[in-house]
Motif scaffolding. Structure first.
Motif, PDB file in Angstrom:
ATOM      1  N   GLY A   1      27.510  11.471  -3.686  1.00  0.00           N
ATOM      2  CA  GLY A   1      28.806  10.818  -3.811  1.00  0.00           C
ATOM      3  C   GLY A   1      29.126  10.438  -5.247  1.00  0.00           C
ATOM      4  O   GLY A   1      30.258  10.575  -5.696  1.00  0.00           O
ATOM      5  N   ALA A   2      28.109   9.980  -5.972  1.00  0.00           N
ATOM      6  CA  ALA A   2      28.321   9.557  -7.356  1.00  0.00           C
ATOM      7  C   ALA A   2      28.713  10.730  -8.253  1.00  0.00           C
ATOM      8  O   ALA A   2      29.664  10.632  -9.031  1.00  0.00           O
ATOM      9  CB  ALA A   2      27.058   8.889  -7.897  1.00  0.00           C
ATOM     10  N   VAL A   3      27.993  11.855  -8.123  1.00  0.00           N
ATOM     11  CA  VAL A   3      28.316  12.993  -9.001  1.00  0.00           C
ATOM     12  C   VAL A   3      29.644  13.626  -8.604  1.00  0.00           C
ATOM     13  O   VAL A   3      30.395  14.113  -9.455  1.00  0.00           O
ATOM     14  CB  VAL A   3      27.173  14.046  -9.024  1.00  0.00           C
ATOM     15  N   VAL A   4      29.948  13.603  -7.302  1.00  0.00           N
ATOM     16  CA  VAL A   4      31.251  14.101  -6.853  1.00  0.00           C
ATOM     17  C   VAL A   4      32.361  13.266  -7.477  1.00  0.00           C
ATOM     18  O   VAL A   4      33.355  13.787  -7.983  1.00  0.00           O
ATOM     19  CB  VAL A   4      31.342  14.067  -5.317  1.00  0.00           C
TER      20      VAL A   4
ATOM     21  N   GLY B   1      24.905  19.784  -7.395  1.00  0.00           N
ATOM     22  CA  GLY B   1      23.493  19.993  -7.678  1.00  0.00           C
ATOM     23  C   GLY B   1      22.937  18.987  -8.674  1.00  0.00           C
ATOM     24  O   GLY B   1      21.713  18.805  -8.772  1.00  0.00           O
ATOM     25  N   ASP B   2      23.822  18.290  -9.413  1.00  0.00           N
ATOM     26  CA  ASP B   2      23.349  17.274 -10.349  1.00  0.00           C
ATOM     27  C   ASP B   2      22.664  16.121  -9.634  1.00  0.00           C
ATOM     28  O   ASP B   2      21.874  15.383 -10.250  1.00  0.00           O
ATOM     29  CB  ASP B   2      24.513  16.740 -11.190  1.00  0.00           C
ATOM     30  N   ALA B   3      22.950  15.936  -8.341  1.00  0.00           N
ATOM     31  CA  ALA B   3      22.240  14.900  -7.581  1.00  0.00           C
ATOM     32  C   ALA B   3      20.745  15.215  -7.542  1.00  0.00           C
ATOM     33  O   ALA B   3      19.901  14.312  -7.669  1.00  0.00           O
ATOM     34  CB  ALA B   3      22.801  14.811  -6.160  1.00  0.00           C
ATOM     35  N   LEU B   4      20.406  16.493  -7.389  1.00  0.00           N
ATOM     36  CA  LEU B   4      18.994  16.892  -7.393  1.00  0.00           C
ATOM     37  C   LEU B   4      18.391  16.730  -8.780  1.00  0.00           C
ATOM     38  O   LEU B   4      17.231  16.319  -8.920  1.00  0.00           O
ATOM     39  CB  LEU B   4      18.862  18.348  -6.939  1.00  0.00           C
ATOM     40  N   ARG B   5      19.167  17.014  -9.810  1.00  0.00           N
ATOM     41  CA  ARG B   5      18.669  16.908 -11.190  1.00  0.00           C
ATOM     42  C   ARG B   5      18.447  15.453 -11.586  1.00  0.00           C
ATOM     43  O   ARG B   5      17.583  15.161 -12.419  1.00  0.00           O
ATOM     44  CB  ARG B   5      19.644  17.598 -12.136  1.00  0.00           C
ATOM     45  N   LEU B   6      19.217  14.538 -11.005  1.00  0.00           N
ATOM     46  CA  LEU B   6      19.001  13.117 -11.264  1.00  0.00           C
ATOM     47  C   LEU B   6      17.703  12.643 -10.620  1.00  0.00           C
ATOM     48  O   LEU B   6      16.976  11.824 -11.185  1.00  0.00           O
ATOM     49  CB  LEU B   6      20.177  12.294 -10.727  1.00  0.00           C
ATOM     50  N   LEU B   7      17.407  13.170  -9.442  1.00  0.00           N
ATOM     51  CA  LEU B   7      16.199  12.767  -8.729  1.00  0.00           C
ATOM     52  C   LEU B   7      14.943  13.374  -9.351  1.00  0.00           C
ATOM     53  O   LEU B   7      13.885  12.756  -9.363  1.00  0.00           O
ATOM     54  CB  LEU B   7      16.296  13.183  -7.262  1.00  0.00           C
TER      55      LEU B   7
ATOM     56  N   PRO C   1      14.436  15.306 -12.829  1.00  0.00           N
ATOM     57  CA  PRO C   1      14.876  15.928 -14.083  1.00  0.00           C
ATOM     58  C   PRO C   1      14.093  17.206 -14.381  1.00  0.00           C
ATOM     59  O   PRO C   1      12.876  17.252 -14.228  1.00  0.00           O
ATOM     60  CB  PRO C   1      14.600  14.841 -15.126  1.00  0.00           C
ATOM     61  N   GLY C   2      14.832  18.237 -14.773  1.00  0.00           N
ATOM     62  CA  GLY C   2      14.190  19.504 -15.090  1.00  0.00           C
ATOM     63  C   GLY C   2      13.927  20.386 -13.889  1.00  0.00           C
ATOM     64  O   GLY C   2      13.330  21.464 -14.024  1.00  0.00           O
ATOM     65  N   ILE C   3      14.383  19.985 -12.716  1.00  0.00           N
ATOM     66  CA  ILE C   3      14.136  20.764 -11.503  1.00  0.00           C
ATOM     67  C   ILE C   3      14.734  22.162 -11.612  1.00  0.00           C
ATOM     68  O   ILE C   3      15.838  22.336 -12.145  1.00  0.00           O
ATOM     69  CB  ILE C   3      14.713  20.038 -10.257  1.00  0.00           C
ATOM     70  N   ASP C   4      13.995  23.149 -11.158  1.00  0.00           N
ATOM     71  CA  ASP C   4      14.507  24.508 -11.013  1.00  0.00           C
ATOM     72  C   ASP C   4      14.969  24.629  -9.564  1.00  0.00           C
ATOM     73  O   ASP C   4      14.149  24.842  -8.663  1.00  0.00           O
ATOM     74  CB  ASP C   4      13.408  25.528 -11.329  1.00  0.00           C
ATOM     75  N   ILE C   5      16.263  24.454  -9.342  1.00  0.00           N
ATOM     76  CA  ILE C   5      16.773  24.380  -7.970  1.00  0.00           C
ATOM     77  C   ILE C   5      16.502  25.671  -7.211  1.00  0.00           C
ATOM     78  O   ILE C   5      16.125  25.650  -6.034  1.00  0.00           O
ATOM     79  CB  ILE C   5      18.272  24.026  -7.966  1.00  0.00           C
ATOM     80  N   GLY C   6      16.664  26.802  -7.861  1.00  0.00           N
ATOM     81  CA  GLY C   6      16.393  28.078  -7.199  1.00  0.00           C
ATOM     82  C   GLY C   6      14.948  28.205  -6.766  1.00  0.00           C
ATOM     83  O   GLY C   6      14.657  28.653  -5.648  1.00  0.00           O
ATOM     84  N   ALA C   7      14.020  27.811  -7.640  1.00  0.00           N
ATOM     85  CA  ALA C   7      12.595  27.893  -7.308  1.00  0.00           C
ATOM     86  C   ALA C   7      12.254  26.941  -6.163  1.00  0.00           C
ATOM     87  O   ALA C   7      11.478  27.290  -5.259  1.00  0.00           O
ATOM     88  CB  ALA C   7      11.753  27.575  -8.536  1.00  0.00           C
TER      89      ALA C   7
END
Length: 212
Positions: free
Chosen positions: A39-42, A49-55, A57-63
């Protein structure tokens, strides 16, 4: 004259609860935390996908996505993930003579799962399958091919003004902005959503709006 209706997927046809809940479980955080961050990034106009990057940092979402699939904890869709108006509204449009297609920014796996649900649609495709995603004009070129009609004869239905309203209009399609989900509600009545030809609260409204 409208000949075809094309539908976005996430929060237009399918609820996103399971999608984000699955990511929360995989990353080991409360689902409420994940929902709040989405909700915050929206609200900031950022990529979800920035919600995942906040949780992480540096996550490779595809991997991480591939790791989830390999662990048997990947994407899943069933009848309960569809919004209640989806089947009857799509069926009504087909009965009225419109070609009905589904195309959104989703994975190839989501495309497979949607086709397995046997929706009342003539075709289903995703950005991952096409290799081009919204808001690219190339995505709407593929939508036009899938719909089998000229751009001005197609209505694109979606909830996200940046991805669904502006680029579809720029390509020459008509647009129905759906007030549903975080994007649809947050940007309803804003300058970003205003260019849509129609503003709707339910897919049930489409048949009467489009049929002379």
């Amino acid at each position: 004259m409208i000949r075809a209706v094309a539908f976005d997927i996430g929060e237009t046809l399918v609820r996103d609860d399971r999608y984000w809940g699955g990511w929360a479980d995989w990353l080991g955080v409360p689902r409420h935390t994940m929902a709040a961050l989405v909700g915050a990034v929206v609200g900031q106009g950022r990529d979800s996908g920035d919600a995942l990057r906040l949780l992480r940092p540096g996550i490779d979402i595809g991997a991480e996505y591939r790791a989830r699939e390999a662990a048997g904890r990947g994407e899943h869709l069933d009848e309960g993930d569809l919004h209640p108006d989806v089947r009857p509204a799509l069926a009504a449009l087909r009965e009225a003579g419109y070609r009905v297609v589904v195309a959104g920014n989703q994975t190839a796996r989501a495309g497979q799962l949607l086709r397995a649900l046997d929706l009342p649609a003539d075709a289903v495709a995703t950005s991952d399958e096409w290799g081009v995603a919204k808001p690219s004009a190339g995505f709407y070129a593929r939508v036009t091919e899938l719909a089998g009609a000229a751009p001005h004869e197609i209505v694109y239905v979606g909830d996200h003004p940046v991805n669904d309203v502006a680029p579809a209009k720029a390509y020459g399609l008509r647009v129905a902005h759906l007030r549903r989900g975080p994007w649809g509600h947050l940007w309803a009545g804003t300058p970003e959503a205003e260019p849509a030809d129609w503003h709707i609260d339910s897919l049930h409204e489409l048949r009467d709006l489009l049929t002379p």
